[in-house]
Design a protein around this motif. Structure first.
Motif, PDB file in Angstrom:
ATOM      1  N   LEU A  17       0.832  -1.214   0.000  1.00 44.82           N
ATOM      2  CA  LEU A  17       0.000   0.000   0.000  1.00 44.82           C
ATOM      3  C   LEU A  17       0.861   1.257   0.000  1.00 44.82           C
ATOM      4  CD1 LEU A  17      -2.848  -0.911   2.516  1.00 44.82           C
ATOM      5  CD2 LEU A  17      -3.061  -0.564   0.057  1.00 44.82           C
ATOM      6  N   LYS A  18       1.933   1.229   0.780  1.00 46.44           N
ATOM      7  CA  LYS A  18       2.839   2.381   0.822  1.00 46.44           C
ATOM      8  C   LYS A  18       3.468   2.631  -0.540  1.00 46.44           C
ATOM      9  CE  LYS A  18       5.860   2.768   4.282  1.00 46.44           C
ATOM     10  NZ  LYS A  18       7.127   2.637   5.045  1.00 46.44           N
ATOM     11  N   ARG A  19       3.867   1.536  -1.199  1.00 48.45           N
ATOM     12  CA  ARG A  19       4.477   1.660  -2.530  1.00 48.45           C
ATOM     13  C   ARG A  19       3.479   2.240  -3.538  1.00 48.45           C
ATOM     14  NH1 ARG A  19       6.269  -3.722  -3.941  1.00 48.45           N
ATOM     15  NH2 ARG A  19       7.860  -3.342  -2.354  1.00 48.45           N
ATOM     16  N   GLU A  20       2.224   1.746  -3.491  1.00 47.44           N
ATOM     17  CA  GLU A  20       1.195   2.250  -4.418  1.00 47.44           C
ATOM     18  C   GLU A  20       0.861   3.713  -4.122  1.00 47.44           C
ATOM     19  OE1 GLU A  20      -0.139   0.819  -7.159  1.00 47.44           O
ATOM     20  OE2 GLU A  20       1.425  -0.668  -6.776  1.00 47.44           O
ATOM     21  N   PHE A  21       0.819   4.059  -2.847  1.00 43.41           N
ATOM     22  CA  PHE A  21       0.563   5.447  -2.437  1.00 43.41           C
ATOM     23  C   PHE A  21       1.655   6.363  -2.987  1.00 43.41           C
ATOM     24  CE2 PHE A  21       1.293   8.871   0.663  1.00 43.41           C
ATOM     25  CZ  PHE A  21       0.034   9.449   0.731  1.00 43.41           C
ATOM     26  N   SER A  22       2.906   5.954  -2.814  1.00 41.22           N
ATOM     27  CA  SER A  22       4.038   6.751  -3.298  1.00 41.22           C
ATOM     28  C   SER A  22       4.013   6.870  -4.813  1.00 41.22           C
ATOM     29  CB  SER A  22       5.362   6.128  -2.843  1.00 41.22           C
ATOM     30  OG  SER A  22       5.450   6.116  -1.439  1.00 41.22           O
ATOM     31  N   LYS A  23       3.688   5.769  -5.475  1.00 34.62           N
ATOM     32  CA  LYS A  23       3.632   5.766  -6.947  1.00 34.62           C
ATOM     33  C   LYS A  23       2.549   6.720  -7.449  1.00 34.62           C
ATOM     34  CE  LYS A  23       3.091   2.493 -10.771  1.00 34.62           C
ATOM     35  NZ  LYS A  23       2.797   1.080 -11.106  1.00 34.62           N
ATOM     36  N   ALA A  24       1.378   6.697  -6.803  1.00 37.17           N
ATOM     37  CA  ALA A  24       0.288   7.592  -7.197  1.00 37.17           C
ATOM     38  C   ALA A  24       0.663   9.051  -6.962  1.00 37.17           C
ATOM     39  CB  ALA A  24      -0.986   7.235  -6.429  1.00 37.17           C
ATOM     40  N   LEU A  25       1.329   9.337  -5.830  1.00 29.88           N
ATOM     41  CA  LEU A  25       1.753  10.712  -5.549  1.00 29.88           C
ATOM     42  C   LEU A  25       2.805  11.185  -6.541  1.00 29.88           C
ATOM     43  CD1 LEU A  25       2.119  11.393  -1.725  1.00 29.88           C
ATOM     44  CD2 LEU A  25       0.645  12.525  -3.376  1.00 29.88           C
ATOM     45  N   LEU A  26       3.724  10.301  -6.890  1.00 29.11           N
ATOM     46  CA  LEU A  26       4.758  10.651  -7.868  1.00 29.11           C
ATOM     47  C   LEU A  26       4.126  10.987  -9.208  1.00 29.11           C
ATOM     48  CD1 LEU A  26       7.738  10.927  -8.608  1.00 29.11           C
ATOM     49  CD2 LEU A  26       7.767   8.471  -9.094  1.00 29.11           C
ATOM     50  N   ALA A  27       3.148  10.178  -9.636  1.00 31.66           N
ATOM     51  CA  ALA A  27       2.457  10.451 -10.905  1.00 31.66           C
ATOM     52  C   ALA A  27       1.733  11.795 -10.840  1.00 31.66           C
ATOM     53  CB  ALA A  27       1.471   9.326 -11.213  1.00 31.66           C
ATOM     54  N   ARG A  28       1.131  12.075  -9.684  1.00 32.11           N
ATOM     55  CA  ARG A  28       0.423  13.349  -9.520  1.00 32.11           C
ATOM     56  C   ARG A  28       1.393  14.527  -9.548  1.00 32.11           C
ATOM     57  NH1 ARG A  28      -4.022  14.663  -4.986  1.00 32.11           N
ATOM     58  NH2 ARG A  28      -4.781  16.555  -5.948  1.00 32.11           N
ATOM     59  N   ALA A  29       2.546  14.364  -8.908  1.00 32.84           N
ATOM     60  CA  ALA A  29       3.563  15.422  -8.907  1.00 32.84           C
ATOM     61  C   ALA A  29       4.078  15.666 -10.318  1.00 32.84           C
ATOM     62  CB  ALA A  29       4.715  15.037  -7.977  1.00 32.84           C
ATOM     63  N   GLU A  30       4.335  14.601 -11.048  1.00 32.85           N
ATOM     64  CA  GLU A  30       4.833  14.744 -12.423  1.00 32.85           C
ATOM     65  C   GLU A  30       3.803  15.431 -13.314  1.00 32.85           C
ATOM     66  OE1 GLU A  30       5.826  10.686 -13.330  1.00 32.85           O
ATOM     67  OE2 GLU A  30       7.909  10.940 -12.665  1.00 32.85           O
ATOM     68  N   GLU A  31       2.529  15.032 -13.154  1.00 26.23           N
ATOM     69  CA  GLU A  31       1.467  15.653 -13.945  1.00 26.23           C
ATOM     70  C   GLU A  31       1.330  17.129 -13.596  1.00 26.23           C
ATOM     71  OE1 GLU A  31      -3.309  15.163 -14.917  1.00 26.23           O
ATOM     72  OE2 GLU A  31      -2.424  14.074 -13.232  1.00 26.23           O
ATOM     73  N   GLY A  32       1.335  17.430 -12.287  1.00 26.40           N
ATOM     74  CA  GLY A  32       1.223  18.824 -11.851  1.00 26.40           C
ATOM     75  C   GLY A  32       2.362  19.671 -12.372  1.00 26.40           C
ATOM     76  N   TYR A  33       3.585  19.149 -12.278  1.00 22.86           N
ATOM     77  CA  TYR A  33       4.756  19.868 -12.766  1.00 22.86           C
ATOM     78  C   TYR A  33       4.659  20.106 -14.277  1.00 22.86           C
ATOM     79  CZ  TYR A  33       9.636  20.785 -14.001  1.00 22.86           C
ATOM     80  OH  TYR A  33      10.777  21.342 -14.499  1.00 22.86           O
ATOM     81  N   GLY A  34       4.197  19.088 -15.002  1.00 21.94           N
ATOM     82  CA  GLY A  34       4.057  19.210 -16.452  1.00 21.94           C
ATOM     83  C   GLY A  34       3.052  20.264 -16.867  1.00 21.94           C
ATOM     84  N   ASN A  35       2.096  20.573 -15.982  1.00 27.30           N
ATOM     85  CA  ASN A  35       1.083  21.590 -16.272  1.00 27.30           C
ATOM     86  C   ASN A  35       1.399  22.940 -15.638  1.00 27.30           C
ATOM     87  OD1 ASN A  35      -0.599  19.897 -17.810  1.00 27.30           O
ATOM     88  ND2 ASN A  35      -1.490  19.016 -15.968  1.00 27.30           N
ATOM     89  N   GLY A  36       2.650  23.107 -15.167  1.00 24.19           N
ATOM     90  CA  GLY A  36       3.047  24.391 -14.589  1.00 24.19           C
ATOM     91  C   GLY A  36       2.918  24.456 -13.088  1.00 24.19           C
ATOM     92  N   GLY A  37       2.627  23.325 -12.436  1.00 21.53           N
ATOM     93  CA  GLY A  37       2.488  23.312 -10.983  1.00 21.53           C
ATOM     94  C   GLY A  37       3.796  23.633 -10.287  1.00 21.53           C
ATOM     95  N   VAL A  38       3.705  24.366  -9.172  1.00 19.37           N
ATOM     96  CA  VAL A  38       4.902  24.725  -8.412  1.00 19.37           C
ATOM     97  C   VAL A  38       4.939  24.073  -7.037  1.00 19.37           C
ATOM     98  CG1 VAL A  38       5.372  26.878  -9.639  1.00 19.37           C
ATOM     99  CG2 VAL A  38       3.858  26.912  -7.658  1.00 19.37           C
ATOM    100  N   GLU A  39       3.763  23.736  -6.487  1.00 19.87           N
ATOM    101  CA  GLU A  39       3.736  22.998  -5.236  1.00 19.87           C
ATOM    102  C   GLU A  39       2.393  22.294  -5.069  1.00 19.87           C
ATOM    103  OE1 GLU A  39       4.550  25.561  -1.922  1.00 19.87           O
ATOM    104  OE2 GLU A  39       3.111  27.070  -2.529  1.00 19.87           O
ATOM    105  N   LEU A  40       2.456  21.184  -4.315  1.00 16.38           N
ATOM    106  CA  LEU A  40       1.288  20.361  -4.065  1.00 16.38           C
ATOM    107  C   LEU A  40       1.188  20.151  -2.556  1.00 16.38           C
ATOM    108  CD1 LEU A  40      -0.955  18.347  -5.072  1.00 16.38           C
ATOM    109  CD2 LEU A  40       0.859  16.615  -5.178  1.00 16.38           C
ATOM    110  N   TYR A  41      -0.009  20.333  -2.019  1.00 19.67           N
ATOM    111  CA  TYR A  41      -0.259  20.075  -0.607  1.00 19.67           C
ATOM    112  C   TYR A  41      -1.232  18.902  -0.489  1.00 19.67           C
ATOM    113  CZ  TYR A  41       1.715  24.680   0.490  1.00 19.67           C
ATOM    114  OH  TYR A  41       2.558  25.760   0.623  1.00 19.67           O
ATOM    115  N   ILE A  42      -0.925  17.967   0.415  1.00 17.83           N
ATOM    116  CA  ILE A  42      -1.781  16.821   0.671  1.00 17.83           C
ATOM    117  C   ILE A  42      -2.179  16.843   2.143  1.00 17.83           C
ATOM    118  CG2 ILE A  42      -1.947  14.294   0.666  1.00 17.83           C
ATOM    119  CD1 ILE A  42      -1.619  15.381  -2.136  1.00 17.83           C
ATOM    120  N   SER A  43      -3.483  16.723   2.418  1.00 13.90           N
ATOM    121  CA  SER A  43      -3.944  16.705   3.807  1.00 13.90           C
ATOM    122  C   SER A  43      -3.682  15.351   4.434  1.00 13.90           C
ATOM    123  CB  SER A  43      -5.443  17.008   3.867  1.00 13.90           C
ATOM    124  OG  SER A  43      -5.926  16.805   5.186  1.00 13.90           O
TER     125      SER A  43
END
Length: 197
Positions: free
Chosen positions: A59-85
């Motif tokens: 589960l930890k590995r899948e969580f990290s993988k999903a966050l990494l994909a989200r970070a890469e997508e955000g960065y690709g669209n001009g994202g500068v920071e991501l906050y997760i609750s």
């Protein structure tokens, strides 16, 4: 403030800000969206979320993988920071996130309402000026690749960067449909803390 904003200097004579600030709730974890800066925070967040759960390696590995994909997508669209609750009330996690994006002037960005599930309004942010906000509720398809089956509420705040034609976009989201209105109030409070430096 990323160079994308500074490049949009208009003829209005205003000096563009060099940065911005936000006040986020305790328990919101910041991930800077630069390829050499997100791996450590993602690893730290996974450790925090799965602390004491020795049997949750997959589960930890899948969580990290999903966050990494989200970070890469955000960065690709001009994202500068991501906050997760990482906040919970009792056993209920208050799942939500905030993606901060700088939209360069050449994209001519604007928020439009598309469909009945969206609400668009103009609001005044006390320290940052006028903003356009859009609230959307989306029900995922049955075959959604993320596996999410819960309706997702997304609230965008588009704020013009002073002295430029760039836009700072705050994109909040939560899958907590039952608490969507309360979460939207929280998102508004965070947006209203936005200030230029």
């Amino acid at each position: 403030m990323p160079d994308a904003a500074a490049r949009g200097l208009s003829d209005g004579g205003l000096v563009p800000p060099t940065d911005y600030g936000l006040v986020v709730p305790d328990g919101w974890f910041r991930i800077p969206l630069e390829p050499d800066g997100w791996k450590g925070p993602i690893r730290a967040l996974a450790e925090r979320v799965f602390d004491g759960q020795d049997d949750a390696v997959l589960l930890k590995r899948e969580f990290s993988k999903a966050l990494l994909a989200r970070a890469e997508e955000g960065y690709g669209n001009g994202g500068v920071e991501l906050y997760i609750s990482t906040t919970s009330i009792g056993p209920v996690p208050l799942s939500s996130s905030l993606l901060v994006t700088v939209v360069p002037p050449e994209q001519g960005f604007r928020l439009d309402a598309r469909g009945r599930s969206q609400q668009v309004a103009t609001v005044e942010l006390p320290f940052a000026g006028p903003a356009t906000t859009r609230r959307t509720r989306t029900v995922p398809d049955a075959d959604d690749s993320s596996g999410n089956q819960l309706p997702v509420t997304v609230v965008d705040y588009a704020v013009g960067v002073p002295g430029t034609d760039a836009v700072l976009l705050l994109t909040f989201s939560t899958p907590l449909d039952m608490f969507a209105d309360a979460m939207v109030d929280l998102f508004e409070a965070v947006a209203k803390s936005l200030h230029w430096k």
